[in-house]
Design an enzyme around this catalytic site. Structure first.
Site, PDB file in Angstrom:
ATOM      1  N   ASP A   1       0.857  -1.188   0.000  1.00 20.84           N
ATOM      2  CA  ASP A   1       0.000   0.000   0.000  1.00 20.84           C
ATOM      3  C   ASP A   1       0.893   1.237   0.000  1.00 20.84           C
TER       4      ASP A   1
ATOM      5  N   SER B   1      -4.442  12.770 -16.556  1.00 20.86           N
ATOM      6  CA  SER B   1      -5.758  12.740 -17.204  1.00 20.86           C
ATOM      7  C   SER B   1      -5.981  14.025 -17.978  1.00 20.86           C
ATOM      8  N   ALA B   2      -6.761  13.918 -19.034  1.00 21.92           N
ATOM      9  CA  ALA B   2      -7.139  15.111 -19.804  1.00 21.92           C
ATOM     10  C   ALA B   2      -7.923  16.096 -18.939  1.00 21.92           C
ATOM     11  N   THR B   3      -8.397  15.609 -17.804  1.00 23.08           N
ATOM     12  CA  THR B   3      -9.162  16.478 -16.908  1.00 23.08           C
ATOM     13  C   THR B   3      -8.329  17.671 -16.404  1.00 23.08           C
TER      14      THR B   3
ATOM     15  N   TYR C   1     -10.613  14.550  -7.458  1.00 19.90           N
ATOM     16  CA  TYR C   1      -9.837  13.566  -8.219  1.00 19.90           C
ATOM     17  C   TYR C   1      -8.968  14.276  -9.268  1.00 19.90           C
TER      18      TYR C   1
ATOM     19  N   LYS D   1      -4.592  14.839  -9.838  1.00 19.60           N
ATOM     20  CA  LYS D   1      -3.775  14.651 -11.055  1.00 19.60           C
ATOM     21  C   LYS D   1      -2.998  15.924 -11.370  1.00 19.60           C
TER      22      LYS D   1
ATOM     23  N   TYR E   1      -4.441  10.873 -20.267  1.00 20.29           N
ATOM     24  CA  TYR E   1      -5.343   9.969 -20.982  1.00 20.29           C
ATOM     25  C   TYR E   1      -6.643  10.675 -21.303  1.00 20.29           C
TER      26      TYR E   1
ATOM     27  N   ASN F   1     -10.395   9.045 -22.974  1.00 16.86           N
ATOM     28  CA  ASN F   1     -11.386   8.135 -22.357  1.00 16.86           C
ATOM     29  C   ASN F   1     -11.099   6.675 -22.705  1.00 16.86           C
TER      30      ASN F   1
ATOM     31  N   ASN G   1     -20.209   5.207 -13.247  1.00 14.27           N
ATOM     32  CA  ASN G   1     -20.371   6.607 -13.624  1.00 14.27           C
ATOM     33  C   ASN G   1     -20.025   6.830 -15.086  1.00 14.27           C
TER      34      ASN G   1
ATOM     35  N   ARG H   1     -25.237  16.488 -17.007  1.00 13.22           N
ATOM     36  CA  ARG H   1     -24.531  16.183 -15.750  1.00 13.22           C
ATOM     37  C   ARG H   1     -23.630  17.378 -15.410  1.00 13.22           C
TER      38      ARG H   1
ATOM     39  N   ASP I   1     -19.909  18.555 -16.940  1.00 16.45           N
ATOM     40  CA  ASP I   1     -19.605  17.997 -18.263  1.00 16.45           C
ATOM     41  C   ASP I   1     -19.393  19.097 -19.299  1.00 16.45           C
TER      42      ASP I   1
HETATM   43  P1  NAD Z   1      -7.924   0.996 -11.429  1.00 16.57           P
HETATM   44  O1  NAD Z   1      -8.670   1.380 -10.208  1.00 16.57           O
HETATM   45  O2  NAD Z   1      -8.437  -0.163 -12.219  1.00 16.57           O
HETATM   46  O3  NAD Z   1      -6.388   0.718 -11.066  1.00 16.57           O
HETATM   47  C1  NAD Z   1      -5.716   1.416 -10.051  1.00 16.57           C
HETATM   48  C2  NAD Z   1      -5.072   0.395  -9.120  1.00 16.57           C
HETATM   49  O4  NAD Z   1      -4.414   1.100  -8.074  1.00 16.57           O
HETATM   50  C3  NAD Z   1      -6.080  -0.554  -8.475  1.00 16.57           C
HETATM   51  O5  NAD Z   1      -5.722  -1.890  -8.752  1.00 16.57           O
HETATM   52  C4  NAD Z   1      -5.998  -0.232  -6.981  1.00 16.57           C
HETATM   53  O6  NAD Z   1      -6.193  -1.368  -6.173  1.00 16.57           O
HETATM   54  C5  NAD Z   1      -4.584   0.352  -6.873  1.00 16.57           C
HETATM   55  N1  NAD Z   1      -4.398   1.268  -5.743  1.00 16.57           N
HETATM   56  C6  NAD Z   1      -5.173   2.315  -5.371  1.00 16.57           C
HETATM   57  N2  NAD Z   1      -4.660   2.904  -4.276  1.00 16.57           N
HETATM   58  C7  NAD Z   1      -3.539   2.210  -3.940  1.00 16.57           C
HETATM   59  C8  NAD Z   1      -2.588   2.319  -2.877  1.00 16.57           C
HETATM   60  N3  NAD Z   1      -2.708   3.236  -1.927  1.00 16.57           N
HETATM   61  N4  NAD Z   1      -1.554   1.451  -2.854  1.00 16.57           N
HETATM   62  C9  NAD Z   1      -1.435   0.490  -3.788  1.00 16.57           C
HETATM   63  N5  NAD Z   1      -2.315   0.319  -4.804  1.00 16.57           N
HETATM   64  C10 NAD Z   1      -3.356   1.176  -4.868  1.00 16.57           C
HETATM   65  O7  NAD Z   1      -7.824   2.290 -12.358  1.00 16.57           O
HETATM   66  P2  NAD Z   1      -7.368   2.431 -13.880  1.00 16.57           P
HETATM   67  O8  NAD Z   1      -8.562   2.782 -14.704  1.00 16.57           O
HETATM   68  O9  NAD Z   1      -6.528   1.289 -14.283  1.00 16.57           O
HETATM   69  O10 NAD Z   1      -6.491   3.754 -13.760  1.00 16.57           O
HETATM   70  C11 NAD Z   1      -5.088   3.704 -13.576  1.00 16.57           C
HETATM   71  C12 NAD Z   1      -4.571   5.108 -13.384  1.00 16.57           C
HETATM   72  O11 NAD Z   1      -4.921   5.898 -14.513  1.00 16.57           O
HETATM   73  C13 NAD Z   1      -5.170   5.818 -12.173  1.00 16.57           C
HETATM   74  O12 NAD Z   1      -4.170   6.597 -11.569  1.00 16.57           O
HETATM   75  C14 NAD Z   1      -6.243   6.690 -12.787  1.00 16.57           C
HETATM   76  O13 NAD Z   1      -6.523   7.822 -12.002  1.00 16.57           O
HETATM   77  C15 NAD Z   1      -5.613   7.064 -14.114  1.00 16.57           C
HETATM   78  N6  NAD Z   1      -6.602   7.436 -15.133  1.00 16.57           N
HETATM   79  C16 NAD Z   1      -7.614   6.572 -15.432  1.00 16.57           C
HETATM   80  C17 NAD Z   1      -8.568   6.933 -16.373  1.00 16.57           C
HETATM   81  C18 NAD Z   1      -9.723   6.007 -16.713  1.00 16.57           C
HETATM   82  O14 NAD Z   1     -10.669   6.452 -17.343  1.00 16.57           O
HETATM   83  N7  NAD Z   1      -9.675   4.722 -16.349  1.00 16.57           N
HETATM   84  C19 NAD Z   1      -8.477   8.179 -17.022  1.00 16.57           C
HETATM   85  C20 NAD Z   1      -7.417   9.020 -16.700  1.00 16.57           C
HETATM   86  C21 NAD Z   1      -6.478   8.642 -15.749  1.00 16.57           C
HETATM   87  C1  UD1 Z   2     -15.088  11.392 -16.673  1.00 12.12           C
HETATM   88  C2  UD1 Z   2     -14.619  12.404 -15.637  1.00 12.12           C
HETATM   89  C3  UD1 Z   2     -13.128  12.650 -15.831  1.00 12.12           C
HETATM   90  C4  UD1 Z   2     -12.355  11.338 -15.769  1.00 12.12           C
HETATM   91  C5  UD1 Z   2     -12.932  10.366 -16.813  1.00 12.12           C
HETATM   92  C6  UD1 Z   2     -12.295   9.015 -16.758  1.00 12.12           C
HETATM   93  C7  UD1 Z   2     -16.526  13.814 -15.029  1.00 12.12           C
HETATM   94  C8  UD1 Z   2     -17.147  15.174 -15.173  1.00 12.12           C
HETATM   95  N1  UD1 Z   2     -15.392  13.636 -15.756  1.00 12.12           N
HETATM   96  O1  UD1 Z   2     -14.878  11.936 -17.962  1.00 12.12           O
HETATM   97  O2  UD1 Z   2     -12.660  13.515 -14.818  1.00 12.12           O
HETATM   98  O3  UD1 Z   2     -10.978  11.550 -16.052  1.00 12.12           O
HETATM   99  O4  UD1 Z   2     -14.339  10.196 -16.574  1.00 12.12           O
HETATM  100  O5  UD1 Z   2     -12.584   8.365 -15.563  1.00 12.12           O
HETATM  101  O6  UD1 Z   2     -17.017  12.961 -14.321  1.00 12.12           O
HETATM  102  N2  UD1 Z   2     -22.608   9.882 -20.174  1.00 12.12           N
HETATM  103  C9  UD1 Z   2     -23.957   9.655 -20.292  1.00 12.12           C
HETATM  104  N3  UD1 Z   2     -24.540   8.755 -19.459  1.00 12.12           N
HETATM  105  C10 UD1 Z   2     -23.841   8.040 -18.509  1.00 12.12           C
HETATM  106  C11 UD1 Z   2     -22.456   8.278 -18.408  1.00 12.12           C
HETATM  107  C12 UD1 Z   2     -21.877   9.209 -19.239  1.00 12.12           C
HETATM  108  O7  UD1 Z   2     -24.629  10.262 -21.137  1.00 12.12           O
HETATM  109  O8  UD1 Z   2     -24.450   7.241 -17.780  1.00 12.12           O
HETATM  110  C13 UD1 Z   2     -21.952  10.841 -21.100  1.00 12.12           C
HETATM  111  C14 UD1 Z   2     -21.287  12.018 -20.395  1.00 12.12           C
HETATM  112  O9  UD1 Z   2     -22.197  13.072 -20.210  1.00 12.12           O
HETATM  113  C15 UD1 Z   2     -20.150  12.336 -21.381  1.00 12.12           C
HETATM  114  C16 UD1 Z   2     -19.795  10.975 -21.996  1.00 12.12           C
HETATM  115  O10 UD1 Z   2     -20.932  10.143 -21.756  1.00 12.12           O
HETATM  116  O11 UD1 Z   2     -20.634  13.166 -22.423  1.00 12.12           O
HETATM  117  C17 UD1 Z   2     -18.580  10.338 -21.364  1.00 12.12           C
HETATM  118  O12 UD1 Z   2     -18.741  10.312 -19.949  1.00 12.12           O
HETATM  119  P1  UD1 Z   2     -17.694   9.546 -18.984  1.00 12.12           P
HETATM  120  O13 UD1 Z   2     -17.483   8.162 -19.494  1.00 12.12           O
HETATM  121  O14 UD1 Z   2     -18.197   9.709 -17.598  1.00 12.12           O
HETATM  122  O15 UD1 Z   2     -16.324  10.325 -19.193  1.00 12.12           O
HETATM  123  P2  UD1 Z   2     -15.993  11.892 -19.053  1.00 12.12           P
HETATM  124  O16 UD1 Z   2     -17.158  12.665 -18.567  1.00 12.12           O
HETATM  125  O17 UD1 Z   2     -15.379  12.326 -20.326  1.00 12.12           O
END
Ligand code: NAD
Ligand code: UD1
Length: 334
Positions: free
Chosen positions: A58, A124-126, A149, A153, A177, A179, A198, A292, A295
């Site tokens: 951890d 993240s692109a966020t 969140y 980042k 990243y 989506n 979500n 939402r 967005d």
């Molecule tokens: P994920 O939750 O599937 O993977 C993250 C892993 O980190 C998990 O296995 C979790 O158990 C582990 N973890 C969390 N806290 C920890 C800790 N304190 N010590 C050790 N392990 C820990 O998420 P993911 O979708 O694979 O995302 C990976 C990374 O990319 C994350 O940092 C996330 O924020 C970033 N990211 C994800 C997305 C997305 O849409 N999935 C988009 C942008 C950025």
């Molecule tokens: C979201 C997060 C972003 C995060 C990313 C990856 C928000 C505002 N942004 O991005 O910070 O990095 O996820 O985890 O939460 N949609 C629907 N119905 C749904 C779900 C989504 O219409 O039930 C729409 C949303 O309005 C959006 C698109 O689908 O237009 C994509 O949504 P989502 O997958 O949640 O990604 P982001 O909003 O781009």
């Protein structure tokens, strides 16, 4: 080369382990298994026919990570570990700031102590907030994030840049990243979030397997071709391959480099619904809901810099993303 993958049993981390192993890298993983399962290790090994070393550790417990560094010498660290649920981060900001920021500080201290100063970070692109231009280039200034969140980042990008600025032995690659969706073609690895999802594709998958009755489309009055939100969906395997290319960069420079990982294509919510229905020959019931909060109408990458400097470009199309997502869902979610 030996790579430490933090969070390597998670969604993106597990796919990255596969791509690293396929390219001949040695891979060591640690994860606290908060949001992933130990079985993923066997799945990675069965896909690749190669072994990885796994540690349950951890980031918040620095000493639990020490054996990883005692046992191995790393060429680079790919840092995925973190919490990522946007809504939860609004409700529990302390949890998110502690885990993502304190955890990463602990990791960096150990990296420094053991002389491994190369890190590829999952951003993240966020971090762009409401970007100044679409498609978004890396030259767009960072903006205000709409949730804790996103701020973790943005802050970690700054922290890692400051560390590199203070000590030029460090090399930092920040990957922003767009989506990620899709799953490994084997159907063994993919994303299965806890509770009601979500994000769009995990939600569609729950509707497709019959666990949720219909998709709510958040708004159909945006300034986009069909009125629904437009995003840059990228296959998780393409994203994983981007990390492999980034290893070469992080091991050959002593700088901070930032790259968007996206396809450059924008698809609307209804494009995704239609593509998923067509690719998999099923129907996704949906209804239009209010927008939402937080967005944006349209958000997609200009991925040119990653192509030019990393030699990386996304390959998989939307049909393939939908097929692979559904193969994983059928095997794992129903
Ligand atoms: P994920 O939750 O599937 O993977 C993250 C892993 O980190 C998990 O296995 C979790 O158990 C582990 N973890 C969390 N806290 C920890 C800790 N304190 N010590 C050790 N392990 C820990 O998420 P993911 O979708 O694979 O995302 C990976 C990374 O990319 C994350 O940092 C996330 O924020 C970033 N990211 C994800 C997305 C997305 O849409 N999935 C988009 C942008 C950025
Ligand atoms: C979201 C997060 C972003 C995060 C990313 C990856 C928000 C505002 N942004 O991005 O910070 O990095 O996820 O985890 O939460 N949609 C629907 N119905 C749904 C779900 C989504 O219409 O039930 C729409 C949303 O309005 C959006 C698109 O689908 O237009 C994509 O949504 P989502 O997958 O949640 O990604 P982001 O909003 O781009």
């Amino acid at each position: 080369m030996k790579i430490l993958v933090t969070g390597g049993t998670g969604y993106i981390g597990s796919h990255t382990c596969v791509e690293l192993l396929n390219k001949g890298f040695e891979v060591v993983v640690f994860d606290n298994l908060y949001n992933s399962k130990i079985e993923v290790v066997d799945k990675i090994e069965s896909i690749t026919g190669k072994k990885i070393a796994f540690y349950k550790a951890d980031m918040l417990d620095k000493e639990s990570m020490r054996p990883v560094f005692e046992d191995h010498t790393f060429d680079a660290v790919i840092h995925f570990a973190g919490l990522k649920a946007v809504g939860e981060s609004v409700e529990k900001p302390l949890l998110y700031y502690q885990n993502n920021i304190t955890g990463t500080l602990n990791l960096c201290e150990l990296m420094s102590e053991y002389g491994c100063k190369r890190i590829i970070f999952s951003s993240s692109a966020t971090v762009y907030g409401e970007p100044e231009e679409i498609p978004v280039t890396e030259n767009c200034p960072k903006g205000a994030c709409s949730n804790p969140y996103g701020w973790t980042k943005s802050m970690l990008e700054q922290i890692l840049s400051d560390i590199q600025n203070s000590d030029h032995e460090w090399s930092v690659v920040l990957l922003r990243y767009f989506n990620p969706i899709g799953a490994h073609e084997s159907g063994l690895l993919g994303e299965s979030p806890n509770g009601i999802p979500n994000n769009l594709m995990p939600y569609i998958m729950q509707v497709a397997v019959g666990k949720l009755p219909e998709l709510g489309v958040f708004g159909d009055d945006y300034d986009t071709p069909d009125g629904t939100g437009v995003r840059d969906y990228i296959h998780v395997v393409d994203l994983a391959k981007g990390h492999v290319n980034a290893v070469e960069k992080v091991t050959s420079t002593n700088e901070v480099n930032v790259y968007n990982l996206g396809t450059g294509n924008g698809y609307s919510v209804l494009d995704i619904v239609k593509a998923f229905e067509k690719a998999n020959d099923l129907t996704i019931p949906y209804s239009i809901k209010p927008r939402r909060a937080g967005d944006l109408a349209s958000y997609y990458a200009n991925p040119k810099k990653a192509k030019e400097e990393l030699g990386w470009e996304a390959q998989y199309d939307l049909e393939r993303m939908c097929q692979d997502s559904w193969r994983f869902a059928k095997k794992n979610l129903s």
